[in-house]
Each structure stands twice: as structure tokens, then as C-alpha cells.
Design a protein around this motif. Structure first.
Motif, PDB file in Angstrom:
ATOM      1  N   TYR A 315       0.823  -1.211   0.000  1.00  0.00           N
ATOM      2  CA  TYR A 315       0.000   0.000   0.000  1.00  0.00           C
ATOM      3  C   TYR A 315       0.861   1.266   0.000  1.00  0.00           C
ATOM      4  O   TYR A 315       0.391   2.331  -0.421  1.00  0.00           O
ATOM      5  CB  TYR A 315      -0.950   0.002   1.199  1.00  0.00           C
ATOM      6  CG  TYR A 315      -1.869  -1.201   1.255  1.00  0.00           C
ATOM      7  CD1 TYR A 315      -2.188  -1.918   0.104  1.00  0.00           C
ATOM      8  CD2 TYR A 315      -2.421  -1.633   2.460  1.00  0.00           C
ATOM      9  CE1 TYR A 315      -3.012  -3.021   0.150  1.00  0.00           C
ATOM     10  CE2 TYR A 315      -3.254  -2.740   2.513  1.00  0.00           C
ATOM     11  CZ  TYR A 315      -3.545  -3.433   1.362  1.00  0.00           C
ATOM     12  OH  TYR A 315      -4.372  -4.528   1.408  1.00  0.00           O
ATOM     13  N   ARG A 319       0.064   4.170  -2.559  1.00  0.00           N
ATOM     14  CA  ARG A 319      -0.170   5.529  -2.052  1.00  0.00           C
ATOM     15  C   ARG A 319       0.712   6.556  -2.745  1.00  0.00           C
ATOM     16  O   ARG A 319       0.299   7.704  -2.955  1.00  0.00           O
ATOM     17  CB  ARG A 319       0.060   5.548  -0.536  1.00  0.00           C
ATOM     18  CG  ARG A 319      -0.176   6.895   0.106  1.00  0.00           C
ATOM     19  CD  ARG A 319      -0.196   6.814   1.632  1.00  0.00           C
ATOM     20  NE  ARG A 319       1.091   6.406   2.199  1.00  0.00           N
ATOM     21  CZ  ARG A 319       1.337   6.411   3.518  1.00  0.00           C
ATOM     22  NH1 ARG A 319       0.383   6.769   4.375  1.00  0.00           N
ATOM     23  NH2 ARG A 319       2.512   6.036   3.984  1.00  0.00           N
ATOM     24  N   ASP A 351      -7.031  -6.008   5.208  1.00  0.00           N
ATOM     25  CA  ASP A 351      -6.539  -5.262   4.049  1.00  0.00           C
ATOM     26  C   ASP A 351      -7.304  -3.954   3.872  1.00  0.00           C
ATOM     27  O   ASP A 351      -6.713  -2.900   3.612  1.00  0.00           O
ATOM     28  CB  ASP A 351      -6.661  -6.111   2.787  1.00  0.00           C
ATOM     29  CG  ASP A 351      -5.764  -7.340   2.814  1.00  0.00           C
ATOM     30  OD1 ASP A 351      -4.920  -7.443   3.721  1.00  0.00           O
ATOM     31  OD2 ASP A 351      -5.918  -8.201   1.923  1.00  0.00           O
ATOM     32  N   GLY A 355      -5.465  -0.351   4.257  1.00  0.00           N
ATOM     33  CA  GLY A 355      -5.431   0.512   3.092  1.00  0.00           C
ATOM     34  C   GLY A 355      -6.100   1.850   3.330  1.00  0.00           C
ATOM     35  O   GLY A 355      -5.547   2.908   3.000  1.00  0.00           O
ATOM     36  N   LEU A 360      -5.856   5.089   1.172  1.00  0.00           N
ATOM     37  CA  LEU A 360      -6.102   4.504  -0.145  1.00  0.00           C
ATOM     38  C   LEU A 360      -7.580   4.235  -0.393  1.00  0.00           C
ATOM     39  O   LEU A 360      -8.320   3.888   0.538  1.00  0.00           O
ATOM     40  CB  LEU A 360      -5.327   3.192  -0.291  1.00  0.00           C
ATOM     41  CG  LEU A 360      -3.810   3.323  -0.393  1.00  0.00           C
ATOM     42  CD1 LEU A 360      -3.171   1.942  -0.432  1.00  0.00           C
ATOM     43  CD2 LEU A 360      -3.413   4.131  -1.614  1.00  0.00           C
ATOM     44  N   MET A 362      -9.775   1.850  -1.073  1.00  0.00           N
ATOM     45  CA  MET A 362      -9.702   0.390  -1.061  1.00  0.00           C
ATOM     46  C   MET A 362     -10.993  -0.278  -1.526  1.00  0.00           C
ATOM     47  O   MET A 362     -12.083   0.006  -1.037  1.00  0.00           O
ATOM     48  CB  MET A 362      -9.375  -0.114   0.343  1.00  0.00           C
ATOM     49  CG  MET A 362      -7.936   0.113   0.761  1.00  0.00           C
ATOM     50  SD  MET A 362      -6.717  -0.646  -0.332  1.00  0.00           S
ATOM     51  CE  MET A 362      -7.087  -2.385  -0.116  1.00  0.00           C
TER      52      MET A 362
END
Length: 470
Positions: A315, A319, A351, A355, A360, A362
Motif C-alpha cells: 500500500y 499511495r 486489508d 489501506g 487509499l 480500497m
């Protein structure tokens, strides 16, 4: 310098050789770590490792790398890009204190957004290891990550979908039929994304042109992507192909990415090439990354680090390039890495949490292979839990069975279920288009409009009539 960690519990003494060893031993049970020989050997050792990890200051992760700085460009990226100023808000905390703070009202969406750049993947992986599933859901729901290209992904109470119209022979007519099928179910706002059965530049360009034709003809506020190797996409851009998003599978170690045939420099080149096309209408996030626990182990490039921490390190790569979408393909590799439904569900929640906490957008391919000890009820459970956690997007595939990749995932109608029971909607621009096209009615329910269905059927017939050939 690598430190050793020791804890006495009653009359027993537990020794952990390094930070990586401690992290691995503290990880909830999963088959991949057992296969790698890094997991706890007993439930007692796992609990003691979690207690030891909870007492560890967050600052430790800035002083000891799980993979050496000198030998891994992902470690260098993590360390060199760390925002010390943002980290000050939590630098005094232990991992256990950090968990408690994340669950408090003080850690609201705004505060968590300001903290992102001050967190390393190892920090968020560590705290996830001492959290219950409900903790992972509660904190992930507070994390707000919004990205945009031709529509806006990640807004509150929204759930987007990747329309995945894969075909075992790359038949353009078969792919077109699946695209129209998915659109009729309100799928496709995250991306219309095809895994090509034949992975080369010429085939990728054919698929790009097909999706471009559909998107432009119906003025669909979405984006397309062919999930080909990043070098193929760069070449397609140079040829003038209609590239919206650049795709690449990524891992959390330099060695893993070597097996993918990529590095940070290559991803930078692709990102800049896609940005130069300026094809977005409401935003300029142009990258689409896929990850999954077990990739570093399958590449024999895990350096004694547990698979979930390796996943979180991926990640950091994502990112760095401000992607539109990041997708953990959680159960795709198989039971060697995530044995059963319980392990797949836990990994998906981990996850998603890691994330989003790192900033992120996700999504999750809620999936399993046919030889895993899991079934569609397990996927229903994970889909519901991720919907509560406000996952950015999921997959939409005809009948939930990908006939090209041969695995089980979520279907077009699964997205309808999640949106209906949880009160979620597609991306706003896409929702408006669905209403205008009378696919959604005034109360935002899907209805298979006869007029529009006939229009799409005519389009497929037109494609079959000579303009596009499979």
C-alpha cells in the motif's frame, strides 16, 4: 540494527528474534504464514506476541525496518516519504494505545485524514493484529478516501463496482454482452475492467477501443481499464490508444515487484504518461493497483515477514501514485495462503482497514478459488461486513463465476443486495446516468427497462454485424 524481544509469562519465557518475527508471531492464524514457517507455533505464543506488540512504542517502526533499507526500494520509499510532522499526533503512543485511540471519538474522519502521511504500513499492520473484526470495521468506516476520474469514488454511503466482463477467448462480442448486462444491473461505476486472456499490446488496444466505443456512445460517466502489464499500457499510450487507467499488480517487497517485472521508476513513467492524456472529467487519479496477501511468499521474496505485513507494505507503493482504485484480491491465490472462509474474511477486513487508514481508495475482490475451504455464504458474509465498513468498491461479474480466470467472486446482483440492505448508492455521476437511462427508477431501484434492454441488445447485434469482431 535488529533488536530482539523477550517476554516472560508466568514460568515461560518467549523470545522473538526481531520485529519481523514478533509481527509474524502476533498475526492471527493463516495457512500462508504456516507454509512460510513464520507463524506462532501455539495459541499461547500468538497471544504473548500480541501482548508484546501492544506494548511496543510506535516509534519503534521508524528505528527498525522489517526489511533492510539498503536492500529494498519499498523500505526506502516508506522511510524517505514518512511525514514526521503528521506523526507527532501519535508518536507518544504504543501499538495498544494507538488501537484504543483509533476506536475513540477523538479519531474522527478529519483527524485520521491528517494522520495518514505520518503512518507507515508496518504501524497499521501491527495495530490490525491486535484488533477484533469489529474494530477493523469501525475504524475503516471512519476513514474517508475520495478519488475521481470521470466520476467520484469513496463518498459517504456509496458503494461502487468494477464491471469485470472477462471472456476465455477475448471475444469482443461476448465481452460487449457482459458489459451491457452489467450496466443493466447498475454495475460499472468504479471501472469497466477486463483481464485479457491474451496479454499483448495489440489485444489490449482492441479491448480499449471496444470499451471506449461503448462509453462514448452512451456517454457513461465511468472509466475503462485493460488489466495488462504496465509496459503494454505505456506502449498503447504511445500508439494513441484510448487509455483511461493504468493497471498493475504490485507487491510489498522489491523482490516481489521484480517478479512482476516492475519497479517504482516504471510506475512513475506510466503514471506520468496517463496524466498527460488528460482524459478525466472530474478528477485526475489514473492508476489502478491490485494486491493480495501471499504474493511475496509465492515469489519467495518475503524476507521472513508475514504475508499481511507484506501486503500492507504494497500500500506504500500504491499511495505514492495517488490511484483511483486499489483492490485486494483477497482469496485469489488459494488455500495455501488463506485456507478457509474464516481466514479469507479476516484478511479482507485487515486489508481494507490498513489501506484506508493509509489513505487509499480500497476495494476488495471478495473471492475464493474452487479448491479453497470456502463457499458463497462466506463471501456473502465478507461482502456485508465490507459494506458496513464502507468499502470503496467490489467486483461485479456475470453469475459470480469468472469463466476466464476460473474463480468465484461477487456478481452483478450481489452489488444490488449490498446497496439495498445497507442503503448504499453508486457514484453520484453514475447514479444520475442510471436514472437518465431509466435503468434506475425514481426510488433508485434497478428495473430492467424493456426499451433500454432492447437498445442494448441492438447494440450487441450491431457489434456482431461487422464493426467489432471477437
Amino acid at each position: 540494527m535488529t533488536a530482539a524481544y523477550r517476554r516472560q509469562q508466568g514460568h515461560l519465557v518467549f523470545n522473538f528474534e526481531s520485529l519481523a518475527d514478533l509481527m509474524a508471531k502476533a498475526t492471527p492464524e493463516r495457512s500462508g504464514d504456516t507454509l512460510a514457517g513464520v507463524s506462532a507455533t501455539s495459541a499461547a505464543e500468538r497471544v504473548v506476541a500480541q501482548m508484546t506488540l501492544a506494548d511496543l512504542p510506535l516509534k519503534t517502526f521508524l528505528n527498525e525496518a522489517v526489511i533492510p533499507y539498503e536492500s529494498d526500494e519499498i523500505t526506502r520509499l516508506i522511510m524517505d516519504s514518512h511525514d514526521r510532522e503528521a506523526f507527532k499526533a501519535v508518536e507518544h503512543l504504543t501499538v495498544g494505545d494507538f488501537r484504543n485511540w483509533l476506536l475513540s471519538d477523538e479519531a474522527d474522519s478529519s483527524t485520521l485524514a491528517q494522520l495518514r502521511s505520518g503512518l507507515t504500513p508496518e504501524m497499521v499492520a501491527a495495530v490490525s493484529k491486535i484488533m477484533r473484526n469489529q474494530d477493523l470495521i469501525q475504524v475503516a468506516k471512519k476513514c474517508r478516501v475520495v478519488t475521481a476520474f470521470r466520476n467520484t469514488i469513496g463518498l459517504p454511503s456509496r458503494l461502487s463496482t468494477r464491471l469485470q466482463p472477462n471472456h476465455p477467448t477475448d471475444s469482443l462480442n461476448g465481452i460487449a454482452a457482459s458489459i451491457f448486462d452489467g450496466l443493466m444491473y447498475g454495475n460499472g461505476d468504479a471501472v469497466i475492467g477486463i483481464n485479457p486472456a491474451t496479454d499483448n499490446v495489440s489485444q489490449a488496444v482492441k479491448l480499449m477501443n471496444l470499451m471506449e466505443e461503448v462509453i462514448q456512445h452512451y456517454q457513461i460517466p465511468t472509466q475503462s481499464c485493460v488489466l495488462t502489464h504496465v509496459t503494454n499500457t505505456i506502449e498503447a499510450i504511445e500508439m494513441g490508444a484510448p487509455v483511461d487507467l493504468v493497471f498493475q499488480s504490485i507487491g510489498g517487497t522489491q523482490g516481489t515487484n521484480d517478479t512482476f517485472g516492475i519497479n517504482l521508476s516504471m510506475l512513475k513513467e506510466a503514471n506520468e504518461a496517463a496524466l498527460s492524456l488528460n482524459r478525466g472529467t472530474v478528477g485526475s487519479n489514473v492508476m489502478y493497483f491490485e494486491t493480495g496477501q501471499g504474493t511475496a511468499l509465492s515469489a519467495n521474496a518475503f524476507h521472513g515477514v508475514d504475508q499481511q505485513t507484506c501486503e500492507a507494505r504494497a500500500y506504500a507503493v500504491a499511495r505514492h501514485f495517488n490511484p483511483l482504485l486499489v483492490n485486494t484480491v483477497v482469496g485469489f491465490i488459494g488455500p495455501e495462503y488463506l485456507f478457509d472462509g474464516k481466514q479469507i474474511i479476516r484478511a479482507g477486513l485487515e486489508d481494507h482497514f490498513c489501506g484506508k487508514l493509509l489513505g487509499l481508495p480500497m476495494g476488495c475482490d471478495i473471492c475464493y478459488t474452487n479448491h479453497a475451504y470456502a463457499d458463497q455464504n462466506d463471501m456473502d458474509n465478507l461482502l456485508t461486513l465490507l459494506g458496513v465498513a464502507e468499502c470503496s468498491f467490489i467486483m461485479g461479474i456475470p453469475g459470480s463465476d469468472d469463466i476466464m480466470l476460473n474463480y468465484q467472486t461477487t456478481s452483478f446482483h450481489d452489488a444490488l443486495y449490498a446497496r439495498k440492505v445497507l442503503g448504499l448508492k453508486p457514484a453520484p455521476e453514475f447514479e444520475q446516468w442510471l436514472t437518465q437511462m431509466q435503468i434506475f427508477d425514481d426510488v433508485k431501484e434497478v428495473r430492467l427497462n424493456d426499451r433500454l434492454s432492447g437498445s442494448f441488445a441492438g447494440a450487441i447485434a450491431q457489434l456482431s454485424g461487422g464493426r467489432v469482431h471477437g
